[in-house]
Design an enzyme around this catalytic site. Structure first.
Site, PDB file in Angstrom:
ATOM      1  N   PHE A  72     -44.321 -56.563  19.947  1.00  0.00           N
ATOM      2  CA  PHE A  72     -45.732 -56.346  19.631  1.00  0.00           C
ATOM      3  C   PHE A  72     -46.603 -57.497  20.150  1.00  0.00           C
ATOM      4  O   PHE A  72     -46.527 -57.847  21.308  1.00  0.00           O
ATOM      5  CB  PHE A  72     -45.886 -56.087  18.128  1.00  0.00           C
ATOM      6  N   SER A  73     -47.398 -58.122  19.308  1.00  0.00           N
ATOM      7  CA  SER A  73     -48.400 -59.068  19.808  1.00  0.00           C
ATOM      8  C   SER A  73     -47.834 -60.391  20.285  1.00  0.00           C
ATOM      9  O   SER A  73     -48.585 -61.211  20.819  1.00  0.00           O
ATOM     10  CB  SER A  73     -49.471 -59.319  18.741  1.00  0.00           C
ATOM     11  N   CYS A  74     -46.538 -60.637  20.141  1.00  0.00           N
ATOM     12  CA  CYS A  74     -45.960 -61.787  20.835  1.00  0.00           C
ATOM     13  C   CYS A  74     -46.244 -61.702  22.329  1.00  0.00           C
ATOM     14  O   CYS A  74     -46.272 -62.728  23.017  1.00  0.00           O
ATOM     15  CB  CYS A  74     -44.453 -61.839  20.612  1.00  0.00           C
ATOM     16  N   LYS A  76     -49.008 -61.134  23.706  1.00  0.00           N
ATOM     17  CA  LYS A  76     -50.261 -61.822  24.018  1.00  0.00           C
ATOM     18  C   LYS A  76     -50.022 -63.274  24.425  1.00  0.00           C
ATOM     19  O   LYS A  76     -50.657 -63.794  25.347  1.00  0.00           O
ATOM     20  CB  LYS A  76     -51.212 -61.761  22.819  1.00  0.00           C
ATOM     21  N   TYR A 162     -60.239 -59.890  16.074  1.00  0.00           N
ATOM     22  CA  TYR A 162     -58.965 -59.798  16.787  1.00  0.00           C
ATOM     23  C   TYR A 162     -58.935 -58.556  17.671  1.00  0.00           C
ATOM     24  O   TYR A 162     -59.117 -57.440  17.198  1.00  0.00           O
ATOM     25  CB  TYR A 162     -57.835 -59.758  15.766  1.00  0.00           C
TER      26      TYR A 162
END
Length: 385
Positions: A72-74, A76, A162
Site C-alpha cells: 500500500f502506501s509504503c 509513496k 493526505y
C-alpha cells in the site's frame, strides 16, 4: 543467531537483537498476526531477517523468507527515494513549477503549483471529480487526463490533506516526464535491479503466485468523514477500500498488482524495503544513495496538524514524500527517521542517526489502533540504545 525450535517464526537475528525476535513472535501470539516478514539493516548489514506464518491461509501456503506483499502506501516512500535521486542529478527541482516538466498540468488553476507541493500533500488534489472505472485507473493515461482537468479543492500550498492515491500519479507522471519511462521501470532499472530488491511497482507475471494474500481488517472498518476522503481512497468508485462486500481486498486482484498504481500498489518483501532504506543512509551496494543534504531536506517537517479534509489531526508529520517519525502515531526511531507506512500496518523507513534500514510486511491488515509495527520499532530502539 538462528531462530529455531519455533513452529511459526523462522530466520536469523544478530547478537543483541533478540528482543526484536521476541516481539515479532509475540505479534503472532497476541496481536493476530497471520503471516509477516521483518528485516533490519544496520550500517549496511542485515541484523534481523525473520518471517513466519501463512502467506495464504486459504491454501495453507507458508510465508517464505522472500515472500512479498502488497505494501500500500509504503510505495509513496519508494517514489520519494526515486525523486531525490533525480534532485541529486540535477534533473528535478523541488521548487520549480510542475509545468516545467508537465505542461498540461497547469490548467484550471494549477499553474503555480510547485513540485514540492505534490510530495507534501499540499497541491489541493487529493480526489478527482471525474468518475473513473478500474480499467481506466489501471491504464494510467485516463488518470493523467483527469488530473489535468481537475481544479484544486483549495488554494495550493495553503493547507494539506493526505493524497491517498492521487499522490502516485502526480509524482509518478513528473518522474515519467523527466526520465521518459514509466515510474515502475525507472525504479526497477535504477534501484531494484542494482540493489537486488524483491520490490516492484507493477508486478511481473512470473511473481504473481509468490505474493501474500491480503486479508481485510477483522472488523473491516470503513468510515469516511466527508465525500472528499471517500473519493480519495476509492478514486471515485474504481476501488473498494479496504475491502469489498465479499471481504476481498481490491489489491489482491492480479490486474491491480500488475499495473502501476504508485500511490498504493507496490509489492515488496520485508528485505526489499529494509535494503532500499538501508542503502539510503549507509553503504550497501556502493556509497549511500542519498547525500547528507538530501537526508537533511527529507526530514524537514512540511505538513502536520489538522487536514483540510479527513477528520481531526491524526498526529502525522510529513516531509517531502516521506512520513517522518511521528511520536503520537508512528514513532519509528526518532526525528531522523523517514519512510512510509502502508494501510494495515506495513512499514519501511531509514534513520541516518542509527544508520538503519527497516522493513516490515504482513498480510493481516490491522485496524486503526494496530500497534504491531510500533512494538517492533520500540524493541529495535531498545536494542540499538
Amino acid at each position: 543467531m538462528t531462530v529455531s525450535n519455533d513452529p511459526i517464526v523462522h530466520g536469523d537475528v544478530a547478537d543483541g537483537f533478540g528482543r526484536v525476535a521476541d516481539v515479532f513472535r509475540d505479534n503472532f501470539a497476541t496481536r493476530g498476526e497471520v503471516g509477516a516478514g521483518l528485516a533490519v539493516y544496520v550500517d549496511g548489514r542485515p541484523v534481523v531477517d525473520l518471517y513466519g506464518g501463512l502467506a495464504d491461509p486459504r491454501t495453507g501456503r507458508v510465508w517464505q523468507r522472500d515472500t512479498p506483499a502488497v505494501v500500500f502506501s509504503c510505495t509513496k516512500g519508494i517514489l520519494a527515494v526515486c525523486a531525490y535521486l533525480l534532485v541529486q542529478s540535477g534533473r528535478l527541482d523541488l521548487a520549480a513549477p510542475v509545468t516545467r516538466y508537465w505542461p498540461g498540468f497547469g490548467r484550471n488553476g494549477k499553474a503555480d503549483i510547485v513540485v514540492r507541493d505534490l510530495f507534501t500533500h499540499r497541491a489541493g488534489l487529493p480526489a478527482l471529480d471525474r468518475d473513473l472505472t478500474r480499467e481506466q485507473v489501471l491504464a494510467w493515461d485516463p488518470v493523467i487526463a483527469a488530473i489535468e482537468e481537475q481544479t484544486p479543492l483549495w488554494q495550493p500550498g495553503t493547507a494539506y490533506t493526505y493524497h491517498a492515491l492521487t499522490y502516485g500519479w502526480l509524482v509518478g507522471e513528473v518522474i515519467r516526464r523527466i526520465t521518459g519511462v514509466p515510474v515502475g521501470e525507472f525504479f526497477r532499472d535504477t534501484l531494484a535491479g542494482p540493489l537486488g530488491l524483491r520490490t516492484w511497482i507493477g508486478l511481473p507475471a512470473a511473481e504473481r503466485d509468490s505474493v501474500a494474500w491480503t486479508l481485510a481488517p477483522p472488523d473491516n472498518p470503513v468510515s469516511y468523514p466527508d465525500r472528499v476522503s471517500e473519493r480519495s481512497l476509492t478514486m471515485g468508485g474504481a476501488f473498494d477500500f479496504p475491502a469489498d462486500a465479499a471481504g476481498l481486498v481490491s489489491f489482491n486482484d492480479p490486474a491491480v498488482q500488475a499495473a502501476e498504481v504508485p500511490g498504493a500498489g507496490g509489492v515488496s518483501s520485508a528485505a526489499g524495503l529494509a535494503r532500499l532504506y538501508a542503502a539510503c543512509v549507509a553503504p550497501v551496494a556502493g556509497p549511500p544513495l542519498l547525500t547528507t543534504a538530501s537526508v537533511d531536506d527529507a526530514v524537514v517537517v512540511r505538513s502536520q496538524g489538522r487536514q483540510r479534509y479527513g477528520g481531526p489531526d491524526a498526529g502525522q508529520r510529513w516531509g517531502t514524500g516521506f512520513l517522518l517519525g511521528s511520536p503520537r502515531i508512528r514513532p519509528m526511531l526518532g526525528d531522523r527517521s523517514f519512510g512510509h507506512d502502508g494501510a494495515g500496518g506495513h512499514l519501511g523507513f531509514a534513520d541516518d542517526r542509527y544508520r538503519v534500514g527497516f522493513g516490515y510486511v504482513l498480510n493481516q491488515m490491522g485496524a486503526a489502533d494496530d500497534d504491531r509495527a510500533n512494538r517492533l520499532t520500540a524493541a529495535l530502539r531498545d536494542c540499538l540504545d
